[in-house]
Design a protein around this motif. Structure first.
Motif, PDB file in Angstrom:
ATOM      1  N   ASP A   3       0.843  -1.182   0.000  1.00  0.00           N
ATOM      2  CA  ASP A   3       0.000   0.000   0.000  1.00  0.00           C
ATOM      3  C   ASP A   3       0.884   1.239   0.000  1.00  0.00           C
ATOM      4  O   ASP A   3       1.983   1.254   0.555  1.00  0.00           O
ATOM      5  CB  ASP A   3      -0.903  -0.011   1.233  1.00  0.00           C
ATOM      6  N   SER A 308      -7.682  -4.219   3.127  1.00  0.00           N
ATOM      7  CA  SER A 308      -8.111  -3.927   4.494  1.00  0.00           C
ATOM      8  C   SER A 308      -7.331  -4.765   5.504  1.00  0.00           C
ATOM      9  O   SER A 308      -6.980  -4.275   6.586  1.00  0.00           O
ATOM     10  CB  SER A 308      -9.616  -4.165   4.644  1.00  0.00           C
ATOM     11  N   LYS A 311      -3.794  -3.260   5.753  1.00  0.00           N
ATOM     12  CA  LYS A 311      -3.795  -2.025   6.542  1.00  0.00           C
ATOM     13  C   LYS A 311      -4.020  -2.319   8.017  1.00  0.00           C
ATOM     14  O   LYS A 311      -3.421  -1.681   8.886  1.00  0.00           O
ATOM     15  CB  LYS A 311      -4.868  -1.082   5.999  1.00  0.00           C
ATOM     16  N   PHE A 312      -4.888  -3.265   8.297  1.00  0.00           N
ATOM     17  CA  PHE A 312      -5.113  -3.664   9.682  1.00  0.00           C
ATOM     18  C   PHE A 312      -3.829  -4.216  10.294  1.00  0.00           C
ATOM     19  O   PHE A 312      -3.481  -3.881  11.430  1.00  0.00           O
ATOM     20  CB  PHE A 312      -6.229  -4.713   9.737  1.00  0.00           C
ATOM     21  N   ARG A 315      -1.530  -1.365  10.952  1.00  0.00           N
ATOM     22  CA  ARG A 315      -2.064  -0.460  11.979  1.00  0.00           C
ATOM     23  C   ARG A 315      -1.904  -1.033  13.388  1.00  0.00           C
ATOM     24  O   ARG A 315      -1.702  -0.281  14.350  1.00  0.00           O
ATOM     25  CB  ARG A 315      -3.537  -0.180  11.683  1.00  0.00           C
ATOM     26  N   LEU A 330     -10.481  -3.701  12.731  1.00  0.00           N
ATOM     27  CA  LEU A 330     -10.517  -4.423  11.464  1.00  0.00           C
ATOM     28  C   LEU A 330     -11.760  -4.037  10.667  1.00  0.00           C
ATOM     29  O   LEU A 330     -11.681  -3.758   9.466  1.00  0.00           O
ATOM     30  CB  LEU A 330     -10.497  -5.932  11.713  1.00  0.00           C
ATOM     31  N   GLU A 332     -13.438  -1.348  10.784  1.00  0.00           N
ATOM     32  CA  GLU A 332     -13.278   0.026  10.288  1.00  0.00           C
ATOM     33  C   GLU A 332     -12.431   0.053   9.023  1.00  0.00           C
ATOM     34  O   GLU A 332     -12.756   0.760   8.053  1.00  0.00           O
ATOM     35  CB  GLU A 332     -12.633   0.893  11.372  1.00  0.00           C
ATOM     36  N   GLU A 333     -11.337  -0.715   9.017  1.00  0.00           N
ATOM     37  CA  GLU A 333     -10.498  -0.756   7.817  1.00  0.00           C
ATOM     38  C   GLU A 333     -11.248  -1.368   6.632  1.00  0.00           C
ATOM     39  O   GLU A 333     -11.070  -0.947   5.485  1.00  0.00           O
ATOM     40  CB  GLU A 333      -9.216  -1.545   8.092  1.00  0.00           C
ATOM     41  N   ASN A 336     -13.558   1.344   5.388  1.00  0.00           N
ATOM     42  CA  ASN A 336     -12.800   2.384   4.692  1.00  0.00           C
ATOM     43  C   ASN A 336     -12.448   1.955   3.269  1.00  0.00           C
ATOM     44  O   ASN A 336     -12.545   2.750   2.323  1.00  0.00           O
ATOM     45  CB  ASN A 336     -11.519   2.708   5.456  1.00  0.00           C
ATOM     46  N   ASP A 337     -12.039   0.701   3.127  1.00  0.00           N
ATOM     47  CA  ASP A 337     -11.653   0.215   1.804  1.00  0.00           C
ATOM     48  C   ASP A 337     -12.869   0.039   0.906  1.00  0.00           C
ATOM     49  O   ASP A 337     -12.865   0.483  -0.252  1.00  0.00           O
ATOM     50  CB  ASP A 337     -10.891  -1.099   1.940  1.00  0.00           C
TER      51      ASP A 337
END
Length: 558
Positions: A3, A308, A311-312, A315, A330, A332-333, A336-337
């Motif tokens: 990413d 996701s 990113k999780f 994060r 998780l 939330e990610e 978001n995606d």
């Protein structure tokens, strides 16, 4: 695949940067992900995959091995190996030509084991498992030497070769390292290096009657592959002295080093492969890929995205501190995606029929609506408006409170992208269940136009027409466990959430959704993100799984 974000600073990256600065390992960065193919990978493995492969990608010439620890053929299978490869590839990583197996090294491992015996660093022991536990001692008391600890080298070597030849039954002998039975580290009390297992191996067949233990195989495999940074979770920290002892005593050409970080712990989640297997074996879930399972295959089938999870993983960070991560992070990610990548669609999960009494019989109107309201370049799609519609049962209340801004008798609501309608009559069946609403529409309010007389209509609901929609089966998934730390519950059944699956058999979806590909994910407006089931979806019988709600509703329910 990575990413577009600068990696977070952590102690392992700092170590690697310092090693490169000092010219250690010839300026190379080599990592590995070494799963045991005895089950499907879970969210904890996902973090390890992302970290090891991403680390290799960050540095010029960096490499990461996918190495199968196939030293226990009784519990392993090709099915599990194939699933692991699918998971790693789906997360966006490519092992290229670095797919290896511990079994690739069985001959070399055996030769090194003979060398340990010849240097009196290992011996063949005849204690059975129960006796070995007694001799091992406790965390407070030292162990005591096996009666075979001083067996002559020639005798141990002869027995070891005969073990390999298959002369003895399982459990008769083991090969043990000769280290220190009084060590404060119980892992150093003459650990087993080889045990007899007359089991067929899916790669080596019936060649081997003995198989090496993980603590012996792991460091040597790292050495053979010249792994510069062997990264494990903290439960292996006490095994590191043995890791180093094996490397030192076998005098490997390359000397790898092991580093440990805290494992991923997520609330309302179990990451014990043994307990996950129990759920599968007992039929408490539909399989390893049940969308409620924290396995990578289950999360994939539910509709979570690789981005996701990457990113999780980033994060949640890398440290030596044990923490429990809120599963809401998780989710939330994922939101978001999917907010950026998922097209919008209409679905009515629990439909009530609506008849527009003043709409002409047989008339149809085509309404053009955006595929994503914030992405005009994604284009539009068409839905039909006609006399017979469906709305969701949750959008109607017969006895509505004052602040219920959806449909109720005598009240108006706007159909999203459509007209304003008013409920004039409620039709029920013999049991008193609402089956149909008779409404009238305002023909001058299409597409958001305000009523000509200036009256205000606050509520907006989604809808589908009868001929513009198709039946579908929709599964509403919630968290599999309703206990925050299900891993400590004595019986896993006691932690299960009885409301983790709700199957909606009479749902309606847009006609276009019958033509999507399995795995495609959409936002069903106002309802959440949903994925076309990867296994069961077909145009004739569409099946959708809820991936995640539009917002976190769990805290409000608990």
């Amino acid at each position: 695949m990575t990413d577009d974000k600068k990696p977070a600073v952590n102690f392992i990256r700092n170590i690697i940067n310092e090693d490169l600065k000092n010219g250690k390992n010839g300026g190379r960065v080599v990592t590995r992900f070494p799963p045991e193919p005895n089950g499907y990978l879970h969210i904890g493995h996902a973090k390890s995959i992302c970290f090891n492969f991403s680390l290799a990608q960050e540095y010029p010439g960096g490499k990461c091995y996918l190495r199968f620890d196939d030293t226990n053929p009784e519990k392993e299978s090709v099915e599990f190996m194939e699933s692991i490869k699918r998971d790693v590839a789906w997360l966006g990583f490519d092992w290229e030509d670095r797919l290896t197996h511990a079994s690739d090294y069985f001959d070399r491992l055996y030769e090194l084991a003979e060398g340990l015996i010849q240097r009196d660093k290992a011996y063949v022991c005849s204690l059975n498992a129960e006796q070995a536990r007694e001799y091992r001692g406790t965390l407070k008391e030292p162990g005591k030497d096996s009666p075979d600890r001083n067996r002559p080298v020639e005798e141990s070597l002869d027995l070891f070769r005969r073990m390999k030849a298959g002369e003895f039954a399982d459990g008769t002998y083991t090969l043990r390292a000769k280290i220190d039975m009084s060590s404060g580290n119980i892992n150093m009390r003459d650990p087993v290096l080889y045990r007899i297992r007359k089991v067929h191996h899916h790669r080596t067949g019936d060649k081997w009657n003995i198989y090496p233990m993980y603590d012996y195989t792991h460091p040597l495999s790292d050495a053979f592959e010249a792994v510069t940074h062997s990264i494990c979770t903290l439960e292996f920290q006490d095994h590191r002295p043995l890791y180093d002892w094996i490397i030192e005593q076998c005098e490997t050409e390359f000397v790898p080093h092991q580093y440990e970080f805290s494992r991923l712990n997520v609330n309302y989640t179990i990451t014990s492969k043994r307990k996950l297997k129990y759920l599968v074996d007992q039929g408490l879930v539909s399989g390893w890929d049940d969308p409620r399972m924290p396995t990578i295959s289950g999360m994939r089938r539910r509709g979570l995205t690789p981005a996701s999870l990457r990113k999780f993983s980033e994060r949640t960070g890398i440290s030596k501190k044990e923490t429990i991560i809120d599963v809401g992070i998780l989710e939330e990610e994922v939101r978001n995606d999917l907010n950026e990548t998922a097209k919008r669609a209409f679905a009515v999960l629990d439909p009530i029929k609506v008849t527009i009494s003043n709409y002409p019989e047989g008339k149809e109107e085509v309404i053009e609506i955006p595929n994503h309201p914030q992405k005009p370049d994604w284009g539009t799609r068409e839905i039909l408006f006609e006399k017979t519609l469906y709305i969701d049962r949750s959008d109607f209340l017969e006895d509505a409170p004052p602040k219920f801004f959806r449909l109720s008798p005598g009240k108006e609501v706007r159909l999203r992208y459509g007209y304003v309608i008013r409920c004039d009559e409620v039709i029920k069946d013999d049991a008193g269940v609402v089956r149909e609403l008779v409404c009238t529409y305002d023909p001058d309010t299409l597409g958001g136009k305000k009523p000509a007389d200036g009256r205000k209509v606050k509520g907006i609901i989604h809808w589908l027409s009868e001929s513009g929609s198709k039946p579908a089966l929709v599964r509403i998934y919630d968290r599999l466990f309703n206990v925050e730390n299900p891993g400590v519950v004595e019986s896993v059944e006691d932690a299960l959430n009885p409301e983790s699956l709700l199957t909606m058999v009479d749902s309606r979806i847009e006609n276009s959704l019958t033509q999507v590909a399995p795995g495609d994910t959409f936002q069903f407006e106002r309802l959440g993100y949903f994925c076309a089931d990867q296994i069961e979806f077909s145009a004739e019988k569409p099946v959708f799984n809820r991936t995640v709600t539009l917002k976190d509703t769990w805290q409000s329910k608990n």
